[in-house]
Design an enzyme around this catalytic site. Structure first.
Site, PDB file in Angstrom:
ATOM      1  N   CYS A 132      15.315  26.814  25.734  1.00 18.71           N
ATOM      2  CA  CYS A 132      14.637  26.761  27.031  1.00 18.71           C
ATOM      3  C   CYS A 132      15.092  27.907  27.927  1.00 18.71           C
ATOM      4  O   CYS A 132      14.295  28.459  28.696  1.00 18.71           O
ATOM      5  CB  CYS A 132      14.913  25.423  27.704  1.00 18.71           C
ATOM      6  N   THR A 133      16.344  28.273  27.825  1.00 17.89           N
ATOM      7  CA  THR A 133      16.864  29.385  28.621  1.00 17.89           C
ATOM      8  C   THR A 133      16.214  30.693  28.204  1.00 17.89           C
ATOM      9  O   THR A 133      15.763  31.483  29.049  1.00 17.89           O
ATOM     10  CB  THR A 133      18.393  29.488  28.470  1.00 17.89           C
TER      11      THR A 133
END
Length: 226
Positions: A117-118
């Protein structure tokens, strides 16, 4: 010798080998019981941690076929984009109507500040200016609370708005909430999904089971081609 004397003499002296053996046996038994007592909570804790890691903060166990059926609902290309009204980082409220007449990218990610997600959020941030030039706004959505979203934003210097959908309403409406499995268990959670909404308010493109590497660039090309 009297009976009283004989009874006293029959007792094992405290310093004898037999007495020492009994003492060691008693100590060993006590240590074993203590070790078992100490191990029990640790084992329970490990199981609890594994369960949390499997399901994540934004997921819940799949308990019924009704839940499974609801999770399979998917938004199709050409359909009108479902309306939404949700809080975003910074405390403002975001609605679909805020982007009327503009192209809009909605990328749904499982959990803030996790590796995949980062990378995805950083990639969309990197291309933010290019999306703007293509007349396209970008929003990131997960079920994380606002504080987690803001911490995520600040830690990685993200430049796209982050929406908090803790009740999963938008996630379900856009087909980004469904059945997942991990370690042999099934549960409901966020499916990494991206939706491109056209300036006409209809769904132009849908990416499901997204692979992060190169994904933001693909979405940008699709937005430019609309």
């Amino acid at each position: 010798m009297s009976k009283k004397s004989r009874k006293k003499s029959s007792k094992t002296p405290s310093g004898s080998p037999t007495a020492k053996k009994k003492t060691l046996k008693t100590r060993a038994s006590s240590q074993t019981k203590l070790a078992k007592t100490r191990r029990a909570p640790a084992s329970k804790s490990a199981a609890s941690i594994a369960k949390t890691a499997s399901h994540g903060a934004a997921s819940k166990q799949l308990n019924s076929s009704k839940s499974a059926a609801a999770a399979k609902v998917a938004l199709a290309e050409g359909e009108k984009a479902p309306a939404f009204r949700l809080p975003r980082d910074g405390g403002d409220v975001v609605t679909l109507s805020d982007y009327a007449g503009r192209k809009l990218v909605l990328f749904f990610y499982p959990r803030a500040d996790t590796p995949g997600c980062t990378r995805e959020a950083i990639d969309f941030t990197r291309l933010a200016d290019d999306f703007a030039k293509a007349g396209t706004a970008v929003l990131g959505i997960s079920a994380d609370p606002l504080k987690a979203q803001e911490k995520f934003r600040d830690k990685h210097k993200l430049g796209v708005p982050l929406i908090s959908d803790e009740q999963h309403e938008m996630l379900e409406a856009y087909g980004a909430w469904g059945e997942k499995s991990m370690y042999g268990k099934s549960f409901l959670g966020i499916l990494r999904t991206t939706i491109l909404v056209g300036s006409d308010g209809k769904v132009a493109r849908v990416w499901r089971n997204v692979r992060v590497d190169g994904h933001a660039d693909q979405v940008l090309e699709a937005a430019r081609s609309l």
